[in-house]
Design a protein around this motif. Sequence first.
Motif, mmCIF file in Angstrom:
data_model
loop_
_atom_site.group_PDB
_atom_site.id
_atom_site.type_symbol
_atom_site.label_atom_id
_atom_site.label_comp_id
_atom_site.label_asym_id
_atom_site.label_seq_id
_atom_site.Cartn_x
_atom_site.Cartn_y
_atom_site.Cartn_z
ATOM 1 N N UNK A 19 0.814 -1.214 0.000
ATOM 2 C CA UNK A 19 0.000 0.000 0.000
ATOM 3 C C UNK A 19 0.851 1.270 0.000
ATOM 4 N N UNK A 20 1.959 1.235 0.710
ATOM 5 C CA UNK A 20 2.807 2.411 0.834
ATOM 6 C C UNK A 20 3.679 2.635 -0.394
ATOM 7 N N UNK A 21 4.214 1.587 -0.980
ATOM 8 C CA UNK A 21 5.227 1.681 -2.037
ATOM 9 C C UNK A 21 4.877 2.629 -3.183
ATOM 10 N N UNK A 22 3.671 2.616 -3.736
ATOM 11 C CA UNK A 22 3.389 3.523 -4.851
ATOM 12 C C UNK A 22 3.447 5.006 -4.477
ATOM 13 N N UNK A 28 14.997 4.149 -2.418
ATOM 14 C CA UNK A 28 16.036 3.928 -1.414
ATOM 15 C C UNK A 28 15.541 3.176 -0.195
ATOM 16 N N UNK A 29 16.328 3.266 0.842
ATOM 17 C CA UNK A 29 16.120 2.538 2.090
ATOM 18 C C UNK A 29 14.761 2.835 2.701
ATOM 19 N N UNK A 30 14.051 1.763 3.104
ATOM 20 C CA UNK A 30 12.747 1.934 3.721
ATOM 21 C C UNK A 30 12.694 1.465 5.161
ATOM 22 N N UNK A 31 13.655 0.650 5.570
ATOM 23 C CA UNK A 31 13.666 0.128 6.931
ATOM 24 C C UNK A 31 14.286 -1.250 6.960
ATOM 25 N N UNK A 46 12.675 0.754 -1.360
ATOM 26 C CA UNK A 46 11.616 1.145 -2.277
ATOM 27 C C UNK A 46 12.218 1.618 -3.601
ATOM 28 N N UNK A 47 11.528 1.317 -4.700
ATOM 29 C CA UNK A 47 11.939 1.804 -6.017
ATOM 30 C C UNK A 47 10.810 1.598 -7.020
ATOM 31 N N UNK A 48 10.634 2.544 -7.909
ATOM 32 C CA UNK A 48 9.688 2.441 -9.021
ATOM 33 C C UNK A 48 8.288 2.004 -8.602
ATOM 34 N N UNK A 49 7.790 2.507 -7.487
ATOM 35 C CA UNK A 49 6.438 2.198 -7.038
ATOM 36 C C UNK A 49 6.281 0.826 -6.406
ATOM 37 N N UNK A 50 7.381 0.169 -6.088
ATOM 38 C CA UNK A 50 7.334 -1.143 -5.444
ATOM 39 C C UNK A 50 8.483 -1.233 -4.434
#
Length: 56
Positions: A19-22, A28-31, A46-50
């Motif tokens: 849900x968050x990715x887009x 870059x780094x998400x956690x 995260x990258x390119x909406x995924x």
Amino acid sequence: MRIYWVDDLTLHLDALLELIAPHVAERGYGGYIRDVHDTEVNPFKFHDGTYDPVEI
């Protein structure tokens, strides 16, 4: 005392990241997720909406 609940919530984490990715503006780094013995961390990016799959 630490409670080992990562395996129980993995499916919920995956749904949340989907849900968050887009909506993440920068790649870059998400956690990270720690392993059971706190010796290794498994980062997700995260990258390119995924996001990259996270191995637990």
